[in-house]
Every structure is written in structure tokens, then in C-alpha cells.
Write a protein that holds these residues in place. Structure first.
Motif, PDB file in Angstrom:
ATOM      1  N   THR A  95       0.847  -1.192   0.000  1.00  0.00           N
ATOM      2  CA  THR A  95       0.000   0.000   0.000  1.00  0.00           C
ATOM      3  C   THR A  95       0.885   1.246   0.000  1.00  0.00           C
ATOM      4  O   THR A  95       2.076   1.169   0.321  1.00  0.00           O
ATOM      5  CB  THR A  95      -0.902   0.034   1.242  1.00  0.00           C
ATOM      6  OG1 THR A  95      -0.078   0.207   2.406  1.00  0.00           O
ATOM      7  CG2 THR A  95      -1.705  -1.253   1.368  1.00  0.00           C
ATOM      8  N   PRO A  96       0.337   2.414  -0.335  1.00  0.00           N
ATOM      9  CA  PRO A  96       1.132   3.649  -0.274  1.00  0.00           C
ATOM     10  C   PRO A  96       1.713   3.904   1.112  1.00  0.00           C
ATOM     11  O   PRO A  96       2.848   4.362   1.241  1.00  0.00           O
ATOM     12  CB  PRO A  96       0.123   4.731  -0.667  1.00  0.00           C
ATOM     13  CG  PRO A  96      -0.861   4.032  -1.531  1.00  0.00           C
ATOM     14  CD  PRO A  96      -0.991   2.652  -0.937  1.00  0.00           C
ATOM     15  N   ARG A  97       0.950   3.598   2.169  1.00  0.00           N
ATOM     16  CA  ARG A  97       1.444   3.823   3.525  1.00  0.00           C
ATOM     17  C   ARG A  97       2.620   2.905   3.841  1.00  0.00           C
ATOM     18  O   ARG A  97       3.615   3.314   4.446  1.00  0.00           O
ATOM     19  CB  ARG A  97       0.322   3.610   4.534  1.00  0.00           C
ATOM     20  CG  ARG A  97       0.698   3.958   5.969  1.00  0.00           C
ATOM     21  CD  ARG A  97      -0.529   4.181   6.811  1.00  0.00           C
ATOM     22  NE  ARG A  97      -1.330   5.283   6.291  1.00  0.00           N
ATOM     23  CZ  ARG A  97      -2.519   5.648   6.776  1.00  0.00           C
ATOM     24  NH1 ARG A  97      -3.035   4.987   7.799  1.00  0.00           N
ATOM     25  NH2 ARG A  97      -3.182   6.652   6.243  1.00  0.00           N
ATOM     26  N   GLU A  98       2.511   1.644   3.412  1.00  0.00           N
ATOM     27  CA  GLU A  98       3.617   0.701   3.626  1.00  0.00           C
ATOM     28  C   GLU A  98       4.859   1.146   2.867  1.00  0.00           C
ATOM     29  O   GLU A  98       5.977   1.066   3.383  1.00  0.00           O
ATOM     30  CB  GLU A  98       3.195  -0.700   3.183  1.00  0.00           C
ATOM     31  CG  GLU A  98       2.158  -1.345   4.094  1.00  0.00           C
ATOM     32  CD  GLU A  98       1.545  -2.593   3.510  1.00  0.00           C
ATOM     33  OE1 GLU A  98       0.975  -3.391   4.279  1.00  0.00           O
ATOM     34  OE2 GLU A  98       1.614  -2.772   2.263  1.00  0.00           O
ATOM     35  N   LEU A  99       4.667   1.617   1.642  1.00  0.00           N
ATOM     36  CA  LEU A  99       5.804   2.094   0.856  1.00  0.00           C
ATOM     37  C   LEU A  99       6.457   3.288   1.530  1.00  0.00           C
ATOM     38  O   LEU A  99       7.688   3.371   1.625  1.00  0.00           O
ATOM     39  CB  LEU A  99       5.350   2.474  -0.552  1.00  0.00           C
ATOM     40  CG  LEU A  99       6.454   3.019  -1.464  1.00  0.00           C
ATOM     41  CD1 LEU A  99       7.511   1.960  -1.739  1.00  0.00           C
ATOM     42  CD2 LEU A  99       5.863   3.533  -2.777  1.00  0.00           C
ATOM     43  N   GLY A 100       5.648   4.227   2.013  1.00  0.00           N
ATOM     44  CA  GLY A 100       6.197   5.392   2.695  1.00  0.00           C
ATOM     45  C   GLY A 100       6.995   5.004   3.921  1.00  0.00           C
ATOM     46  O   GLY A 100       8.067   5.569   4.186  1.00  0.00           O
ATOM     47  N   THR A 134      -0.774  -0.842  -4.572  1.00  0.00           N
ATOM     48  CA  THR A 134      -2.192  -0.636  -4.807  1.00  0.00           C
ATOM     49  C   THR A 134      -2.792   0.170  -3.669  1.00  0.00           C
ATOM     50  O   THR A 134      -2.283   0.125  -2.539  1.00  0.00           O
ATOM     51  CB  THR A 134      -2.940  -1.971  -4.971  1.00  0.00           C
ATOM     52  OG1 THR A 134      -4.248  -1.725  -5.503  1.00  0.00           O
ATOM     53  CG2 THR A 134      -3.093  -2.684  -3.637  1.00  0.00           C
ATOM     54  N   ILE A 135      -3.849   0.894  -3.954  1.00  0.00           N
ATOM     55  CA  ILE A 135      -4.556   1.670  -2.934  1.00  0.00           C
ATOM     56  C   ILE A 135      -5.775   0.868  -2.490  1.00  0.00           C
ATOM     57  O   ILE A 135      -6.641   0.550  -3.312  1.00  0.00           O
ATOM     58  CB  ILE A 135      -4.988   3.037  -3.496  1.00  0.00           C
ATOM     59  CG1 ILE A 135      -3.755   3.856  -3.887  1.00  0.00           C
ATOM     60  CG2 ILE A 135      -5.838   3.802  -2.480  1.00  0.00           C
ATOM     61  CD1 ILE A 135      -4.074   5.111  -4.658  1.00  0.00           C
ATOM     62  N   PRO A 136      -5.875   0.508  -1.220  1.00  0.00           N
ATOM     63  CA  PRO A 136      -7.018  -0.278  -0.755  1.00  0.00           C
ATOM     64  C   PRO A 136      -8.332   0.465  -1.002  1.00  0.00           C
ATOM     65  O   PRO A 136      -8.466   1.640  -0.681  1.00  0.00           O
ATOM     66  CB  PRO A 136      -6.748  -0.445   0.744  1.00  0.00           C
ATOM     67  CG  PRO A 136      -5.274  -0.252   0.900  1.00  0.00           C
ATOM     68  CD  PRO A 136      -4.893   0.761  -0.137  1.00  0.00           C
ATOM     69  N   VAL A 153      -1.005   8.596  -3.252  1.00  0.00           N
ATOM     70  CA  VAL A 153       0.356   8.069  -3.132  1.00  0.00           C
ATOM     71  C   VAL A 153       1.322   9.171  -2.708  1.00  0.00           C
ATOM     72  O   VAL A 153       2.133   8.990  -1.791  1.00  0.00           O
ATOM     73  CB  VAL A 153       0.812   7.441  -4.464  1.00  0.00           C
ATOM     74  CG1 VAL A 153       2.288   7.027  -4.381  1.00  0.00           C
ATOM     75  CG2 VAL A 153      -0.044   6.234  -4.815  1.00  0.00           C
ATOM     76  N   PHE A 154       1.229  10.335  -3.359  1.00  0.00           N
ATOM     77  CA  PHE A 154       2.132  11.444  -3.029  1.00  0.00           C
ATOM     78  C   PHE A 154       1.951  11.898  -1.579  1.00  0.00           C
ATOM     79  O   PHE A 154       2.930  12.226  -0.899  1.00  0.00           O
ATOM     80  CB  PHE A 154       1.894  12.632  -3.971  1.00  0.00           C
ATOM     81  CG  PHE A 154       2.069  12.312  -5.428  1.00  0.00           C
ATOM     82  CD1 PHE A 154       2.828  11.225  -5.841  1.00  0.00           C
ATOM     83  CD2 PHE A 154       1.473  13.105  -6.407  1.00  0.00           C
ATOM     84  CE1 PHE A 154       2.987  10.935  -7.198  1.00  0.00           C
ATOM     85  CE2 PHE A 154       1.632  12.831  -7.749  1.00  0.00           C
ATOM     86  CZ  PHE A 154       2.372  11.738  -8.144  1.00  0.00           C
ATOM     87  N   TYR A 155       0.700  11.919  -1.122  1.00  0.00           N
ATOM     88  CA  TYR A 155       0.424  12.319   0.258  1.00  0.00           C
ATOM     89  C   TYR A 155       1.106  11.374   1.251  1.00  0.00           C
ATOM     90  O   TYR A 155       1.769  11.821   2.194  1.00  0.00           O
ATOM     91  CB  TYR A 155      -1.082  12.342   0.508  1.00  0.00           C
ATOM     92  CG  TYR A 155      -1.448  12.412   1.977  1.00  0.00           C
ATOM     93  CD1 TYR A 155      -1.328  13.606   2.697  1.00  0.00           C
ATOM     94  CD2 TYR A 155      -1.869  11.270   2.658  1.00  0.00           C
ATOM     95  CE1 TYR A 155      -1.645  13.656   4.049  1.00  0.00           C
ATOM     96  CE2 TYR A 155      -2.185  11.316   4.000  1.00  0.00           C
ATOM     97  CZ  TYR A 155      -2.070  12.509   4.699  1.00  0.00           C
ATOM     98  OH  TYR A 155      -2.360  12.556   6.033  1.00  0.00           O
ATOM     99  N   GLU A 156       0.943  10.078   1.043  1.00  0.00           N
ATOM    100  CA  GLU A 156       1.527   9.112   1.974  1.00  0.00           C
ATOM    101  C   GLU A 156       3.056   9.200   1.971  1.00  0.00           C
ATOM    102  O   GLU A 156       3.693   9.098   3.028  1.00  0.00           O
ATOM    103  CB  GLU A 156       1.079   7.691   1.621  1.00  0.00           C
ATOM    104  CG  GLU A 156      -0.398   7.424   1.859  1.00  0.00           C
ATOM    105  CD  GLU A 156      -0.769   7.384   3.343  1.00  0.00           C
ATOM    106  OE1 GLU A 156       0.125   7.458   4.210  1.00  0.00           O
ATOM    107  OE2 GLU A 156      -1.975   7.275   3.640  1.00  0.00           O
TER     108      GLU A 156
END
Length: 266
Positions: A95-100, A134-136, A153-156
């Protein structure tokens, strides 16, 4: 802190380019690349870009996705489609949060690849990336508008970037060397070709999700090199005793790794 390159593959609408550029500007990003755009950026796209005209003015175009990924330490392909098939390791996303979270203590150049407005990225294109994202969303409607997905994605990534770091990401050369030694060891171990392909893809996913550091990558290269050489000697001699106690890791891990040479690939 990682440096991000945003890549749009074959965007069909100039408005999409403008909206993505605007979202980039909101979160401090400026490096926008296009792969075979199906549209020309005109007044309508620039109007959607708002105050991101500098981002639009510095767009870099490429004829292939491989060219757009050149020089990256890590590439992340985005997809709305998860796969539940065990054999489809390409669509096993973070997820974007995990990537961040993974990238917040890393330095290096990271590419975020977005697909076409209607069909996204193909499996082949995702296969060129180190990991997928992917975004949940609810199962009834998982696909987001391109610029909306980009903004999330950019926000996270922006939220997670509070801590800068000089802990550099492993270079593409180091990662390719890791996979090469892994593949070689699999061949010498008698693993079937189909299973070797799955193993390589799975290991590449691990490298991508972990955003492996340069030092970690160099250690893995050295360990896998030694394993490959030990398997070669074993195969040539036809005797498992060719693998010595030292090579099979009877010494402590700290003792083994402390003697490995430090590499400086870039």
C-alpha cells in the motif's frame, strides 16, 4: 530522503497530465516523465496544472518504459488489480502507507509508475518494476481516477518523509547481481526452470518491498556468490563433502558477515 520520479505510461488526456503535475506540486515533487503520451499538452492540460507550470515545463518524454526506469534505484508500478493466484507474483502489491514507511529512512532515486487511464499497466510492464503498489478500496469498485490515485500516493510519501537519511538504496547493478547469483545457485541445485522463474520474481518482490540498502545488498551479493561457488565445487566433485563446515555456516552470522568486504557500487 528519497528523490522521486513520477512516470505516466501512455496518458490519453492532457488534463490527466495537468492534474498529476498539480498533485506533485502540492507534495513537493517535480520530476515528471511520460512514456509514449497519446496526447499533446495544451491549454486545457496547463489550466489543470495550476501553479505546477514548472513541473509541466520540465517534462521528460521516453519511447519505452525501460528507458524511463533507467538510473533508478527502485521502481514501483501501480495497479488496482490484486492477484490471488499463487503463480502471479507480479500483482502482490504494497500500500502507499507501507511504501512510505519503507522509504522514510532511505536515500536514492525511486520511480512511481502509473498506467493508462482506462487499462492501467500490463503484467509485462509491472514485471519491469521492482515492486507493485495498490490503494485499498472497496471490492465493488477498486479503480481510482489517475490523478486521485497519484495524489493519495504522493500524500503518503510526503507524510512519511519526515525523517531524512543518507542510508542509500542498493544500486540496480547490485540487485541484478543478487538475482544472477540466486538464479545460478538455483540452476546448480537442480530447480526446474519454471520454479526458478517464480523464485526470481519472488525474490525481486522481496528486494523491492524492503527497499534494500547498499550495504545490505553488498552482503547478499557476497553470501550468494559463496553459495554459488560452493555448489559448483560440490557438483564438480560429486561429493557433498566439498562444502566445508565454514561454507555451510557453522560459524555465527556476525562472525561471517564481519569478514565480508564492503563494496561501493553506485
Amino acid at each position: 530522503m528519497a528523490d522521486f520520479r513520477v512516470v505516466l505510461v501512455e496518458p490519453s488526456f492532457e488534463e490527466s497530465i495537468g492534474f498529476v503535475a498539480r498533485a506533485m506540486k502540492n507534495f513537493g515533487l517535480s520530476n515528471l516523465h511520460l512514456v509514449n503520451p497519446r496526447t499533446v499538452l495544451g491549454p486545457s492540460g496547463r489550466m489543470r496544472g495550476g501553479h505546477a507550470q514548472d513541473v509541466l515545463d520540465s517534462i521528460v518524454e521516453h519511447r519505452s518504459l525501460q528507458d524511463a526506469l533507467e538510473g533508478l534505484h527502485l521502481s514501483i508500478g501501480t495497479t488496482a488489480q490484486r492477484s490471488y493466484a499463487a503463480s502471479n507474483l507480479v500483482r502482490k502489491p504494497v500500500t502507499p502507507r507501507e511504501l512510505g514507511h519503507v522509504l522514510k529512512n532511505r536515500a536514492g532515486t525511486v520511480g512511481i509508475v502509473f498506467g493508462r487511464e482506462g487499462t492501467g499497466l500490463t503484467n509485462v510492464e509491472l514485471g519491469h518494476c521492482d515492486a507493485t503498489l495498490t490503494i485499498p478500496a472497496v471490492s465493488e469498485y477498486q479503480t481510482l481516477n489517475l490523478s486521485h490515485a497519484a495524489a493519495i500516493v504522493f500524500y503518503e510519501l510526503h507524510v512519511a518523509a519526515g525523517e531524512s537519511s543518507m542510508d542509500g538504496l542498493a544500486s540496480e547493478r547490485v540487485k541484478k547481481t543478487i538475482l544472477s547469483f540466486l538464479s545460478d545457485s538455483a540452476v546448480r541445485s537442480g530447480i526446474e526452470e519454471h520454479d526458478r522463474a517464480l523464485l526470481t520474481r519472488a525474490f525481486r518482490n522481496v528486494l523491492g518491498r524492503s527497499a534494500i540498502r547498499q550495504r545490505e545488498g553488498s552482503l547478499l551479493v557476497e553470501v550468494l556468490r559463496r553459495i554459488s561457488e560452493a555448489l559448483t565445487r560440490t557438483k564438480d566433485s560429486g561429493d557433498l563433502s566439498a562444502v566445508t563446515e565454514t561454507e555451510t555456516g557453522t560459524r555465527g552470522w556476525a562472525e561471517v558477515t564481519s569478514g565480508l568486504p564492503q563494496r561501493h557500487d553506485s
